[in-house]
Design a protein around this motif. Structure first.
Motif, mmCIF file in Angstrom:
data_model
loop_
_atom_site.group_PDB
_atom_site.id
_atom_site.type_symbol
_atom_site.label_atom_id
_atom_site.label_comp_id
_atom_site.label_asym_id
_atom_site.label_seq_id
_atom_site.Cartn_x
_atom_site.Cartn_y
_atom_site.Cartn_z
ATOM 1 N N GLN A 78 -3.350 -9.386 33.968
ATOM 2 C CA GLN A 78 -1.892 -9.390 33.952
ATOM 3 C C GLN A 78 -1.338 -8.036 33.523
ATOM 4 N N LEU A 79 -1.946 -7.422 32.524
ATOM 5 C CA LEU A 79 -1.502 -6.095 32.105
ATOM 6 C C LEU A 79 -1.759 -5.057 33.192
ATOM 7 N N GLN A 80 -2.880 -5.201 33.893
ATOM 8 C CA GLN A 80 -3.158 -4.312 35.023
ATOM 9 C C GLN A 80 -2.096 -4.485 36.103
ATOM 10 N N ALA A 81 -1.695 -5.729 36.364
ATOM 11 C CA ALA A 81 -0.671 -6.002 37.374
ATOM 12 C C ALA A 81 0.678 -5.412 36.965
ATOM 13 N N VAL A 82 1.004 -5.500 35.688
ATOM 14 C CA VAL A 82 2.249 -4.890 35.206
ATOM 15 C C VAL A 82 2.214 -3.394 35.468
ATOM 16 N N ALA A 83 1.111 -2.745 35.104
ATOM 17 C CA ALA A 83 0.989 -1.302 35.330
ATOM 18 C C ALA A 83 1.034 -0.976 36.823
ATOM 19 N N ASP A 84 0.359 -1.783 37.642
ATOM 20 C CA ASP A 84 0.371 -1.546 39.090
ATOM 21 C C ASP A 84 1.782 -1.655 39.653
ATOM 22 N N ASN A 85 2.558 -2.550 39.079
ATOM 23 C CA ASN A 85 3.929 -2.739 39.547
ATOM 24 C C ASN A 85 4.843 -1.598 39.092
ATOM 25 N N LEU A 93 -6.585 0.726 34.491
ATOM 26 C CA LEU A 93 -6.096 1.225 33.217
ATOM 27 C C LEU A 93 -7.236 1.891 32.447
ATOM 28 N N PRO A 94 -6.993 3.102 31.949
ATOM 29 C CA PRO A 94 -8.016 3.756 31.134
ATOM 30 C C PRO A 94 -7.987 3.189 29.714
ATOM 31 N N ARG A 105 10.698 -7.935 24.016
ATOM 32 C CA ARG A 105 9.339 -7.998 24.549
ATOM 33 C C ARG A 105 9.257 -7.559 26.005
ATOM 34 N N GLN A 106 10.106 -6.617 26.371
ATOM 35 C CA GLN A 106 10.057 -5.996 27.688
ATOM 36 C C GLN A 106 9.246 -4.711 27.571
ATOM 37 N N VAL A 107 8.415 -4.426 28.579
ATOM 38 C CA VAL A 107 7.640 -3.189 28.572
ATOM 39 C C VAL A 107 8.605 -2.018 28.719
ATOM 40 N N SER A 108 8.573 -1.118 27.741
ATOM 41 C CA SER A 108 9.462 0.044 27.761
ATOM 42 C C SER A 108 8.728 1.335 28.076
ATOM 43 N N VAL A 109 7.511 1.470 27.548
ATOM 44 C CA VAL A 109 6.729 2.676 27.766
ATOM 45 C C VAL A 109 5.262 2.268 27.897
ATOM 46 N N VAL A 110 4.548 2.912 28.810
ATOM 47 C CA VAL A 110 3.103 2.714 28.943
ATOM 48 C C VAL A 110 2.444 4.051 28.634
ATOM 49 N N TYR A 111 1.528 4.018 27.682
ATOM 50 C CA TYR A 111 0.775 5.218 27.304
ATOM 51 C C TYR A 111 -0.640 5.065 27.844
ATOM 52 N N LYS A 112 -1.010 5.910 28.783
ATOM 53 C CA LYS A 112 -2.379 5.926 29.294
ATOM 54 C C LYS A 112 -3.108 7.042 28.567
ATOM 55 N N ALA A 158 8.486 -12.220 42.065
ATOM 56 C CA ALA A 158 8.038 -13.495 41.489
ATOM 57 C C ALA A 158 6.757 -13.969 42.171
ATOM 58 N N ASN A 159 6.691 -13.828 43.499
ATOM 59 C CA ASN A 159 5.471 -14.208 44.222
ATOM 60 C C ASN A 159 4.277 -13.374 43.773
ATOM 61 N N PHE A 160 4.502 -12.084 43.541
ATOM 62 C CA PHE A 160 3.451 -11.191 43.080
ATOM 63 C C PHE A 160 2.868 -11.701 41.765
ATOM 64 N N TYR A 161 3.732 -12.050 40.809
ATOM 65 C CA TYR A 161 3.255 -12.530 39.513
ATOM 66 C C TYR A 161 2.657 -13.917 39.615
#
Length: 167
Positions: A78-85, A93-94, A105-112, A158-161
């Motif tokens: 699910q986290l991979q799908a969020v990043a892919d989106n 994800l590294p 609880r909304q994703v605001s920043v992704v640190y790779k 929604a279909n994607f998730y």
């Protein structure tokens, strides 16, 4: 308040150093209003022998006293799908990877890669401002945001998730 979901592995030296630093800077992070939640991925990626108790012991040895758990394969997917989106160029994800969630609880920043603590504190403070300001201050490189140029089809999203949830 904001939560930093941090994905880590015992075999990842940058992860270990990052967790050690977060433990050492705990008071600074709490003063900024951010809680770190460490999710160990060892079991989810195939090391069935490594579980919650081992992860907690390892974190204690590192001086990391924030909440922690073990990530399930489903959660990682699910986290991979969020990043892919979120990112045009999709890649696995590294480690470490961290997701900064706002108070809703909304994703605001992704640190790779390892999180710079000062950058995390700055990004956390920016969450209290309007969303565009968070975007402006959280980028690694200067540029222009195109989110306003695209209209998301809510049904296809929604279909994607739904599809990743049943995978």
């Amino acid at each position: 308040g904001p939560v930093l979901l941090n994905l880590w592995s015992t075999t990842c030296q940058p992860c270990i150093e990052e967790l050690r630093l977060m433990g050492a800077r705990r008071n600074d992070l709490l003063a900024a209003g951010v809680t770190v939640f460490a999710l160990n991925v060892d079991q989810a990626v195939g090391d069935e022998s490594f579980g919650y108790a081992q992860a907690r012991r390892r974190l204690k040895d590192l001086g990391f006293s924030f909440p922690a758990s073990v990530a399930s394969p489903t959660l990682l997917d699910q986290l991979q799908a969020v990043a892919d989106n979120l990112f045009y160029l999709q890649s696995q994800l590294p480690l470490p990877t961290s997701f900064l969630l706002d108070a809703q609880r909304q994703v605001s920043v992704v640190y790779k890669g390892p999180v710079d603590i000062e950058k995390l504190i700055s990004d956390t403070r920016a969450l209290a401002r309007r969303p565009a300001r968070v975007q402006d201050t959280s980028g690694t490189f200067p540029g222009r945001w195109t989110l306003d140029l695209f209209n998301y089809d809510v049904r296809s999203l929604a279909n994607f998730y739904t599809q990743i949830g049943s995978a």
